[in-house]
Design an enzyme around this catalytic site. Structure first.
Site, PDB file in Angstrom:
ATOM      1  N   ASP A 174     -12.991  -5.214 -14.584  1.00  0.00           N
ATOM      2  CA  ASP A 174     -11.930  -4.310 -15.003  1.00  0.00           C
ATOM      3  C   ASP A 174     -11.649  -3.413 -13.800  1.00  0.00           C
ATOM      4  OD1 ASP A 174     -10.105  -3.627 -17.056  1.00  0.00           O
ATOM      5  OD2 ASP A 174     -11.141  -1.726 -17.322  1.00  0.00           O
ATOM      6  N   PHE A 215      -0.028  -7.611  -5.413  1.00  0.00           N
ATOM      7  CA  PHE A 215       0.458  -7.458  -6.779  1.00  0.00           C
ATOM      8  C   PHE A 215       0.262  -5.998  -7.216  1.00  0.00           C
ATOM      9  CE2 PHE A 215      -3.476  -6.999  -9.282  1.00  0.00           C
ATOM     10  CZ  PHE A 215      -4.415  -7.313  -8.321  1.00  0.00           C
ATOM     11  N   LYS A 235      -6.945  -7.507   2.909  1.00  0.00           N
ATOM     12  CA  LYS A 235      -7.310  -6.914   1.603  1.00  0.00           C
ATOM     13  C   LYS A 235      -8.596  -7.519   1.041  1.00  0.00           C
ATOM     14  CE  LYS A 235      -5.680  -6.032  -3.005  1.00  0.00           C
ATOM     15  NZ  LYS A 235      -4.792  -6.430  -4.093  1.00  0.00           N
TER      16      LYS A 235
HETATM   17  P1  IMP Z   1      -7.252  -5.490 -15.301  1.00  0.00           P
HETATM   18  O1  IMP Z   1      -6.755  -6.877 -15.134  1.00  0.00           O
HETATM   19  O2  IMP Z   1      -7.477  -5.087 -16.705  1.00  0.00           O
HETATM   20  O3  IMP Z   1      -8.436  -5.209 -14.431  1.00  0.00           O
HETATM   21  O4  IMP Z   1      -6.046  -4.571 -14.844  1.00  0.00           O
HETATM   22  C1  IMP Z   1      -6.060  -3.934 -13.649  1.00  0.00           C
HETATM   23  C2  IMP Z   1      -4.720  -3.317 -13.364  1.00  0.00           C
HETATM   24  O5  IMP Z   1      -4.958  -2.401 -12.309  1.00  0.00           O
HETATM   25  C3  IMP Z   1      -3.714  -4.317 -12.849  1.00  0.00           C
HETATM   26  O6  IMP Z   1      -2.814  -4.706 -13.829  1.00  0.00           O
HETATM   27  C4  IMP Z   1      -3.011  -3.544 -11.767  1.00  0.00           C
HETATM   28  O7  IMP Z   1      -2.016  -2.763 -12.351  1.00  0.00           O
HETATM   29  C5  IMP Z   1      -4.089  -2.610 -11.263  1.00  0.00           C
HETATM   30  N1  IMP Z   1      -4.822  -3.211 -10.130  1.00  0.00           N
HETATM   31  C6  IMP Z   1      -6.121  -3.585 -10.092  1.00  0.00           C
HETATM   32  N2  IMP Z   1      -6.457  -4.082  -8.896  1.00  0.00           N
HETATM   33  C7  IMP Z   1      -5.334  -4.009  -8.156  1.00  0.00           C
HETATM   34  C8  IMP Z   1      -5.059  -4.393  -6.810  1.00  0.00           C
HETATM   35  O8  IMP Z   1      -5.870  -4.921  -6.051  1.00  0.00           O
HETATM   36  N3  IMP Z   1      -3.798  -4.160  -6.402  1.00  0.00           N
HETATM   37  C9  IMP Z   1      -2.839  -3.606  -7.175  1.00  0.00           C
HETATM   38  N4  IMP Z   1      -3.043  -3.250  -8.433  1.00  0.00           N
HETATM   39  C10 IMP Z   1      -4.291  -3.458  -8.936  1.00  0.00           C
END
Ligand code: IMP
Length: 202
Positions: A73, A156, A179
């Protein structure tokens, strides 16, 4: 070792596979799709570790007994927003999980905030759930600042407005090659890989 990724996101599976390869860890990352798909999980614990743990435990019954489950997460935590959007990063602009809307909401919310108060960090928490039910948690952070306007086309989510400390370019301008070495996910993965390497060695 076989790691089933508790996510329906193929982009994530590819990113973790690349991290695994680069770290030299003898791990195969398998998508949740390989065992019927990721069950629906409500991310309502209020913490990255809580949400990741919930995702890992939701997939556990579907994978082979001797396999491991990996869940993550992540989000962006902004000082001027008391750590927000944080765990709500994915649905900051609403429940539709619209990445562009989320990005532009953050741009607007931060408009006019002076440079000294634009500090932010990406946080990633990985949960590794073993065949014996034991959970290990690994956290990675990448400190930086939020830019006034989006820059760059790679990556993204919030990548175009995040400039990591020590770099002149945004995550989206730096691209995947850089990155994947400095990101919050890379830092968390390095800790996990270190743990797994010691586990398999002993
Ligand atoms: P998850 O998939 O529940 O972990 O959601 C993480 C959210 O945080 C994503 O939808 C992005 O909005 C943001 N996020 C997490 N990691 C990144 C990254 O490396 N770059 C840009 N946004 C990120």
């Amino acid at each position: 070792m076989k790691l089933y990724l508790a996510s329906g996101n193929d982009h994530k599976a590819a990113e973790f596979a690349a991290l695994a390869q680069r770290s030299g860890l003898d791990a195969v990352i398998l998508p949740a799709r390989a065992v019927g798909g990721m069950p629906e999980v409500v991310e309502d614990t209020g913490t990255f570790a809580g949400n990741a743990g919930k995702k890992a435990r939701a997939l556990r019954p579907l994978v082979p007994r001797d396999a491991w489950v990996l869940a993550d997460d992540s989000g962006v935590c902004v000082d001027a927003l008391d750590g927000g959007p944080g765990v709500e990063s994915a649905y900051y602009a609403g429940p539709q999980h619209d990445a562009a809307a989320n990005l532009w909401k953050l741009v607007e919310v931060m408009r006019g905030v002076p440079a000294a108060r634009r500090g932010a960090r990406f946080v990633c928490v990985l949960v590794l759930l073993g065949p014996d039910g034991q959970e290990k948690v690994f956290e990675g952070r990448c400190e930086g600042v939020l830019l006034e306007e989006p820059r760059g086309g790679a990556g993204f989510g919030y990548d175009p407005i995040f400039r990591p400390a020590g770099h002149a370019l945004s995550y989206a301008e730096l691209g995947d090659a850089v990155k994947s070495r400095i990101s919050h996910r890379a830092v968390a993965w390095a800790k996990l890989a270190d743990y797994c390497a010691r586990l398999t060695a002993g």
